[in-house]
Motif scaffolding. Structure first.
Motif, mmCIF file in Angstrom:
data_model
loop_
_atom_site.group_PDB
_atom_site.id
_atom_site.type_symbol
_atom_site.label_atom_id
_atom_site.label_comp_id
_atom_site.label_asym_id
_atom_site.label_seq_id
_atom_site.Cartn_x
_atom_site.Cartn_y
_atom_site.Cartn_z
ATOM 1 N N LEU A 1 -26.226 15.587 4.129
ATOM 2 C CA LEU A 1 -24.890 15.035 4.359
ATOM 3 C C LEU A 1 -24.906 14.025 5.511
ATOM 4 O O LEU A 1 -24.285 12.958 5.426
ATOM 5 C CB LEU A 1 -23.927 16.182 4.683
ATOM 6 C CG LEU A 1 -22.430 15.971 4.543
ATOM 7 C CD1 LEU A 1 -22.052 15.575 3.130
ATOM 8 C CD2 LEU A 1 -21.690 17.254 4.931
ATOM 9 N N GLY A 2 -25.620 14.361 6.563
ATOM 10 C CA GLY A 2 -25.653 13.512 7.746
ATOM 11 C C GLY A 2 -26.571 12.319 7.609
ATOM 12 O O GLY A 2 -26.475 11.357 8.371
ATOM 13 N N GLY A 3 -27.468 12.386 6.662
ATOM 14 C CA GLY A 3 -28.462 11.312 6.521
ATOM 15 C C GLY A 3 -29.811 11.835 6.937
ATOM 16 O O GLY A 3 -29.990 12.220 8.105
ATOM 17 N N LEU A 4 -30.745 11.885 5.992
ATOM 18 C CA LEU A 4 -32.062 12.468 6.271
ATOM 19 C C LEU A 4 -32.676 11.890 7.542
ATOM 20 O O LEU A 4 -32.821 10.680 7.668
ATOM 21 C CB LEU A 4 -33.010 12.210 5.090
ATOM 22 C CG LEU A 4 -32.948 13.243 3.957
ATOM 23 C CD1 LEU A 4 -33.785 12.771 2.775
ATOM 24 C CD2 LEU A 4 -33.433 14.598 4.437
ATOM 25 N N GLY A 5 -32.973 12.768 8.460
ATOM 26 C CA GLY A 5 -33.670 12.322 9.668
ATOM 27 C C GLY A 5 -32.759 11.877 10.787
ATOM 28 O O GLY A 5 -33.220 11.528 11.869
ATOM 29 N N SER A 6 -31.446 11.894 10.574
ATOM 30 C CA SER A 6 -30.535 11.456 11.618
ATOM 31 C C SER A 6 -30.064 12.649 12.447
ATOM 32 O O SER A 6 -29.373 13.534 11.926
ATOM 33 C CB SER A 6 -29.325 10.752 10.994
ATOM 34 O OG SER A 6 -28.314 10.582 11.965
#
Lengths: 291, 408
Positions: free
Chosen positions: A234-239
């Motif tokens: 949901l947050g963005g892979l790796g963020s």
């Protein structure tokens, strides 16, 4: 819905979300830096919970000392596992799928080992903070309020480390291009180990704050792992920042889902949201550009 | 030709007859329980109960069906189901093919696993008896096809028995002024399993007939420990009675503590989880006054339970629980049936199980022939209601068996 219920529902969501954020940001940190999906991350929670339980009850240490000791030991255990198990596999070709199998295996191994060592019983421990905050019709135990405060501090400290220190620069450089970072003298292997330790530390903070609320047991990390992966996507892979915000968002969505529907719909709604977000923004809410 | 046919028939009989008659070797029997995962706490107790029954039986200390020996001896294998039906089925199939089990005690705990395991009875011509599962759906399945499930037996009453207990006790408590019926609003917080839902469905039916309404019904995954979102919602509907159903003790401890923290209005009645010793150890003052069912194993009150507890302590170094006792009794029923049958013929064993009328630790076991389910309540397996008073469990209902009067 009354004002009091609205406040309580929002608080409940933020508290649950802060745990999701602690666990999810650790997975995001590892993935962003090493491209490893760590399926044994939930067991860092379990190990930390047992360590704080042993420290505070069997050894009779003050809660703060027991908690800090548990965090340090969990971080050391994670670093050791990364060096001994993960790093050698990452040195091979085609390691991406092997690492998934290995971390799943490690997860099962750690659960079974915990069951063998500490037994299958659910073990309780006293609250660190007794009492309930009562403001009119709103009631919230101090232990739960402490989760929000401690999670905020831990995530804030992690963000400061990542964005305001030399170590953070090294982590972000390694995340962008490990080989190039190594060429500039950054010890990428050691950075990977530190990231594993730091992620385990975040999970440990969550587990320690949760331990008095949920009985300590070998499988306590399992339910949080799936939610943590949802948070990472949901947050963005790796963020890292994306995982923190997504964790809080997921917690609040779940809390309101229970308030307005039935509990059975909670996961349907939260994972429905995940699918909807991925549909509109394939890289998540915050596309990962940093570790 | 006829002579040769008779000779071969006699040879065949001589060769294969020992396969069904009781041999001198240990008879292999199997057990399925959750030995890993969140329900492993109960699973381990069930395993110990089964093992202790077999151990005592083999050592000549069993509760034999026949007064005269020699008695058959048994070899028990217990496998893990990880609380998953497919894992339980695989384990059972392994025990059939690898160990050649003649009887399966399964599932020892879960209704949803039992629903899958009972399908193996006709497939493998295997007698199966479940231990703790109570879901009425299991009994309904037997009733729907008695021939198919002829070899399956349910070693616990239906969840309707819990429902009737809750209903009858609440009626009694209202009459006595212990519970205020108020606006007759009912709420549920249950685990999202067959067990949780079947209990809630039965209770709902009985209470709705008395004019109650279900204000909220919250089903959460088994093993959940954060009930704050549900309790915030419940505070809004202000139920007069909240019924909770969980098999995992950590869920029960968390729920009761959080209800106390939230000062939830109305009376709370719990099903099953307070049977676990960890509940009393961990719930603390939040549990004071909690009313729950059913206290079927009470070493502090019943001498036979105390003696059993001492045997479990001696064998395993941990206290006995209701799960130990139930598994012990069901294993006894299985072994006694094999002894009564005098062979390992599946039909004969099944018939012997069906004819059981046996007083064991937790009550009288007798099966209803219509649905192959143990009878509950009355003179059979009792479902007494307990209340935590001054940190101890007291029987409060039925009044005839009460160890203390109920308190408001």
């Amino acid at each position: 819905m009354t004002g009091a219920m609205l406040i309580e529902t929002l608080l409940n969501g933020l508290i649950t979300g802060s745990i999701y954020a602690l666990v999810g940001s650790g997975i995001a940190l590892i993935y962003g830096t090493t491209r490893v999906l760590n399926f044994a991350h939930g067991e860092a929670m379990m190990i930390a919970a047992y360590l704080v339980l042993i420290g505070s009850t069997a050894l009779g240490l003050p809660p703060v000392v027991a908690a800090l000791g548990a965090i340090v030991l969990t971080m050391a255990a994670a670093a050791l596992m990364q060096r001994v198990i993960i790093a050698p596999i990452m040195g091979r070709d085609d390691w991406a799928f092997r690492i998934i199998a290995v971390t799943i295996g490690l997860s099962i191994f750690l659960q079974s080992a915990a069951q063998l060592i500490w037994g299958e019983s659910f073990q309780g421990m006293p609250y660190f903070f007794e009492g309930v905050l009562v403001i009119g019709p709103v009631r919230m135990p101090w232990q739960r309020i402490a989760i929000l405060v401690v999670a905020g501090l831990a995530l804030g400290l992690s963000a400061w480390l990542l964005y305001r220190t030399r170590l953070g620069q090294m982590i972000r450089a390694t995340a962008q291009d490990a080989e190039a970072a190594q060429a500039f003298g950054i010890p990428a292997g050691r950075v990977h180990t530190m990231v594993f330790a730091m992620s385990a530390g975040l999970a440990a903070v969550g587990a320690i704050m949760l331990a008095p609320l949920m009985s300590v047991n070998p499988w306590m990390g399992v339910p949080y792992l799936l939610k943590a992966f949802a948070v990472v996507i949901l947050g963005g892979l790796g963020s890292f920042g994306g995982a923190v915000l997504a964790g809080l968002l997921l917690g609040v969505v779940e809390s309101f889902a229970v308030a307005f529907t039935a509990s059975e719909w909670r996961d349907v709604i939260s994972f429905g949201l995940l699918i909807a977000v991925i549909w509109v923004r394939p890289y998540g809410l915050f596309r990962g550009r940093e570790g | 030709m006829l002579t040769r046919l008779l000779a071969t028939s006699a040879l065949a009989l001589a060769t294969f007859a020992p396969l069904t008659a009781l041999a001198a070797d240990d008879i292999p029997i199997g057990g399925i329980a959750p030995l890993t995962g969140p329900a492993a706490n109960s699973g381990e107790a069930l395993r110990q109960g089964m093992e202790l029954a077999v151990k005592e039986w083999n050592e000549g200390k069993g509760d034999y069906a026949k007064a005269e020996g020699p008695h058959p001896t048994f070899k028990l294998t217990v496998e893990d189901n990880n609380s998953k039906p497919e894992v339980g089925v695989s384990a059972a199939q392994r025990m059939v093919t690898r160990n050649g089990i003649k009887l399966l005690i399964g599932d020892a705990l879960h209704s949803h696993v039992t629903m899958a395991l009972m399908e193996l009875a006709p497939q493998f011509n295997l007698p199966i008896i479940s231990a703790e599962p109570v879901s009425t759906l299991i009994a309904d399945k037997v009733k729907s096809d008695p021939e198919k499930y002829a070899l399956y037996w349910k070693g616990n009453y239906n969840s309707s028995a819990y429902g009737e207990t809750v209903h009858d006790f609440v009626k009694y408590a209202i009459d006595k002024g212990l519970i205020a019926e108020g606006g007759k609003k009912l709420a549920f917080v249950i685990e999202d399993t067959d067990y949780g839902h079947s209990n809630a469905d039965t209770i709902t039916q009985l209470f709705e007939a008395d004019g109650w309404t279900v204000a909220a019904s919250e089903a959460v995954p088994a093993g959940s420990t954060d009930f704050y979102p549900q309790l915030t919602k419940l505070k809004g509907v202000a139920p007069d009675l909240t019924v909770s159903v969980f098999t995992a003790v950590n869920s029960g401890v968390s729920l009761v503590k959080q209800m106390s923290e939230q000062a939830l209005p109305g009376r709370h009645m719990a099903i099953y989880y307070p049977t676990k010793p960890e509940f009393m150890a961990q719930v603390g003052p939040a549990g004071e006054g909690l009313v729950w069912t059913s206290l079927q194993f009470a070493p502090e009150v019943v001498p036979a339970h105390k003696a059993f507890d001492e045997r479990v302590q001696a064998a395993y170094g941990n206290p006995a629980t209701y799960s130990h006792a139930h598994a012990y009794c069901v294993t006894e029923i299985g072994m006694r049936a094999i002894e009564t049958a005098g062979s390992t013929d599946p039909r004969a064993i099944s018939e012997a199980i069906g004819a059981t009328d046996y007083n064991c630790l937790i009550g009288r076991f007798k099966f209803d022939p219509a649905n192959h389910t143990v009878l509950g309540g009355g003179e059979y397996l009792p479902l007494p209601v307990a209340q935590i008073q001054n940190g101890k469990n007291q029987l409060i209902w039925p009044e005839a068996n009460a160890t203390a009067p109920a308190v408001k």
